[in-house]
Design an enzyme around this catalytic site. Structure first.
Site, PDB file in Angstrom:
ATOM      1  N   ASP A 332      18.469 -44.678   8.039  1.00 14.57           N
ATOM      2  CA  ASP A 332      17.878 -45.900   7.517  1.00 14.57           C
ATOM      3  C   ASP A 332      18.334 -46.142   6.084  1.00 14.57           C
ATOM      4  O   ASP A 332      18.338 -45.222   5.253  1.00 14.57           O
ATOM      5  CB  ASP A 332      16.349 -45.763   7.573  1.00 14.57           C
ATOM      6  N   GLU A 369      23.038 -47.234   8.659  1.00 14.87           N
ATOM      7  CA  GLU A 369      22.667 -48.603   8.319  1.00 14.87           C
ATOM      8  C   GLU A 369      23.260 -48.815   6.924  1.00 14.87           C
ATOM      9  O   GLU A 369      22.693 -48.369   5.928  1.00 14.87           O
ATOM     10  CB  GLU A 369      21.152 -48.788   8.311  1.00 14.87           C
TER      11      GLU A 369
END
Length: 673
Positions: A332, A369
């Site tokens: 993330d 990401e």
């Protein structure tokens, strides 16, 4: 000393490994804190009562910056927490509070759910029968990812799960996932996190605090979330391992969405769980004056490239890969991991290189990401080797193409061919398989909502939540649910168009869980706090949209049957050729998005595919076909055809018309052998 019938002796212990480690006759506990002046271990019996505080003498229980002790006795099932004394000097970055009970950052299991001031680690028996477990290790070219939330997958009563909302519930969904063609299950964060969001935002219906449903606010990075398991001590670890073992037996890999960019401790007024109380100045990026640098949108940022924090992250990944046997990680806001201690982007981030080159992690999949909340956007340029990336350009360009935004044919073709504009840089992960393609993911609208809503509907998140952004959605005639058969037909066809694009594109396809049966979040594009039917999978939709489920199964099978679609390199001019309606050259930047291509297949039985796309909202597209092989052209996929003609069974393809005419907003795929 006798405690509740158990004799506990305290010995100096060892500084490594960090965290709790069973020693046969007790447990060794080791924790890092450079700036603490005193450290204590508070022991809790199996009933949760604090029964002893072990003060660690720096002369006997400290080696360098590591405090340690060996606790000798029958302590399985007991809990423990830490108390750290040191300076309270926020301007200098120190926030020690000797009253606070702190979690051990390396604890692999917690005793109950984490609450500020009441969180405890568990001294657990972690033995587990893995049987003949073997990781599937699917190559990237054969990988089909299904993104889902542990709780959301089976919490809805319609799931019929014996263990709803738990790791064991995920295991119950295996037959469905396997039949769908899934090879990897990507789970939203399972690292231990508090139940409440800690933002101060209120639920507009109940007036109570919003819940931390997604789990992107961890407090114990090594521990699986107790809320996804039964109440027995250590149940989360045992049930997680059971889930992994059963998924592996079905040939499905496990990829974890991991959060190493921030924690649930928030900003200066946030709760203290662990890092802040143990060594705030080391664990977090701080501003001059002691405030928290925020590159995550969550009020703090972990100091990822400090050597101590870097080691913590790598040790954590090794733990999940070896002890919990997961097969990959999606990071993330991974751009944060490339920021130096001053927040600047590093040209060669040591953490990212260490993760990619770590010998223990060499077989795991790594997905970034490749951006953060402070403006870093490294899509196609994410540093380090072996990293695949969530391709946000694929998401946006495919959505805009099918919405009918003018001039998108060229961008669409680039995405279909693997995004060479992003991933042809000559690196070790060079090629289309560096691109994890998706049309929808947890962050944004579901596929159903993308074709049913023109704007976000996040009212249930409260008035103080983040401002929603344009998701390139379209309601196709009415905002939200509609009984109009014409509107519903267009929505169903648009869903098929985008799903077909996903599976026909080079790169790694990722399907948002439930998109195959039109799961809806009622227009909510940021359902992070919706632990309810807004987010849960309503399994009655599987039968209601059985035709779409079958369509996705056929797409997965079609991709597997035609390896040219998932090749590890970009197309050459000899393999693919493009044409527009009426056989002329494509209008790459024209007002209507209509394009076709011929893909030549090599192998023992040479063949070809003809992919035809008409995203115009009003105009049909007439495509004279290129010459076929001796077998002629046959229709494998036709999103404008009624079920089951939208996706033919292998060998059951009907002959193609001599000159196909695609109605507005439709896809046709022809095969020739």
């Amino acid at each position: 000393m006798g405690v509740n019938g158990a004799a506990v002796a305290v010995e100096p212990g060892d500084p490594l490994p960090l965290g709790p480690r069973e020693t046969g006759d007790g447990f060794n506990v080791a924790v890092f804190s450079r700036h603490a002046t005193r450290m204590s271990v508070v022991l809790f019996d199996a009933g949760g009562a604090a029964v002893r505080t072990v003060a660690l003498d720096p002369a006997r229980h400290r080696t360098g910056d590591v405090w340690h002790a060996r606790l000798v006795g029958d302590l399985r099932g007991w809990g423990y927490a830490l108390r750290a004394e040191g300076p309270w000097s926020p301007d200098a970055g120190h926030r020690f509070d000797p009253r606070a009970l702190l979690l051990d950052p390396y604890a692999p299991s917690l005793a109950g759910r984490p609450r500020p001031g009441a969180a405890r680690c568990l001294l657990a028996d972690d033995r587990f029968d893995w049987g003949d477990d073997r990781p599937p290790r699917h190559p990237w070219r054969d990988t089909v990812i299904y993104e889902a939330h542990v709780r959301g997958l089976t919490a809805h009563p319609s799931s019929g799960a014996r263990h709803p909302g738990r790791f064991l519930g995920v295991a119950e969904a295996i037959p469905y996932l396997r039949a769908l063609g899934v090879t990897a299950l990507e789970l939203l964060p399972v690292q231990e996190a508090p139940e409440e969001a800690g933002t101060g935002w209120e639920d507009p219906e109940t007036g109570g605090p919003l819940r931390n449903y997604w789990g992107y606010d961890p407090v114990a990075l090594f521990a699986p979330r107790a809320a996804y398991a039964g109440e027995a001590p250590g149940a989360a670890v045992a049930e997680f391992k059971t889930m992994v073992r059963e998924l592996h037996r079905a040939g499905i890999e496990v990829i974890l969405d991991v959060v190493f960019n921030h924690t649930a401790e928030g900003g200066e007024d946030g709760p203290t769980f662990s890092f802040r109380g143990l060594d705030n100045a080391i664990y977090y990026m701080l501003l001059p004056g002691g405030g928290y640098a925020d590159y995550t949108g969550c009020r703090n940022t972990l100091n990822c490239n400090h050597p101590v924090v870097r080691s913590l992250i790598v040790d954590c990944l090794r733990h999940w890969a070896t002890q919990m046997r997961v097969d990959g990680f999606r990071f993330d806001l991974a751009a944060v991991l490339g920021r130096g201690r001053d927040g600047a982007m590093l040209p060669n981030p040591p953490l990212l290189e260490q993760i990619a080159e770590d010998p223990v992690l060499r077989d795991v999949k790594l997905i970034a990401e490749a951006w953060d909340a402070a403006g870093a956007f490294q899509l196609g340029t994410f540093p380090g080797e072996r990293w695949a990336e969530w391709n946000a350009r694929f998401r946006d360009d495919v959505r805009r193409f099918w919405r009918g935004d003018a001039g998108m044919a060229g961008a669409f073709a680039t995405r279909l061919c693997g995004s060479a504009d992003l991933y042809a840089d000559g690196g070790a992960m060079d090629g289309p398989l560096r691109s994890v393609n998706f049309v929808a993911c947890h962050d944004g609208p579901t596929l159903n909502d993308l074709v049913s809503y023109a704007k976000p509907h996040n009212e249930a998140n409260g008035p103080d939540g983040p401002v929603p952004v344009d998701a390139f959605g379209e309601n196709n005639g009415a905002e939200g649910p509609s009984e109009d058969a014409g509107i519903e037909a267009v929505r169903a066809r648009q869903a098929r168009n985008m799903l077909a694009t996903l599976f026909l594109s080079r790169g790694v396809p990722m399907l948002l869980g439930g998109d195959e049966f039109r799961r809806t979040q009622r227009g909510n594009t940021n359902a992070w706090c919706q632990d309810n039917a807004v987010s849960w999978h309503d399994w009655t939709l599987v039968s209601r949209h059985a035709g779409l489920v079958r369509f996705v199964r056929r797409l997965a099978a079609f991709r597997s049957a035609h390896p040219v679609l998932a090749a590890e390199r970009f197309y050459t001019d000899a393999e693919v050729s493009w044409f527009g309606p009426d056989g002329g050259p494509p209008e790459w930047h024209g007002p209507e998005n209509r394009v076709g291509c011929l893909v030549r297949e090599a192998g023992a039985v040479p063949g070809a595919l003809c992919l035809l796309f008409n995203a115009s909202g009003s105009l049909p597209a007439r495509f004279p076909l290129p010459a076929a092989t001796a077998g002629g052209w046959r229709v494998a996929i036709d999103t404008a055809a009624p079920e089951p003609g939208d996706a033919a069974d292998a060998g059951g393809e009907a002959p193609a018309p001599e000159v196909p005419v695609l109605p507005p907003r439709s896809t046709m795929v022809l095969v020739s052998r």
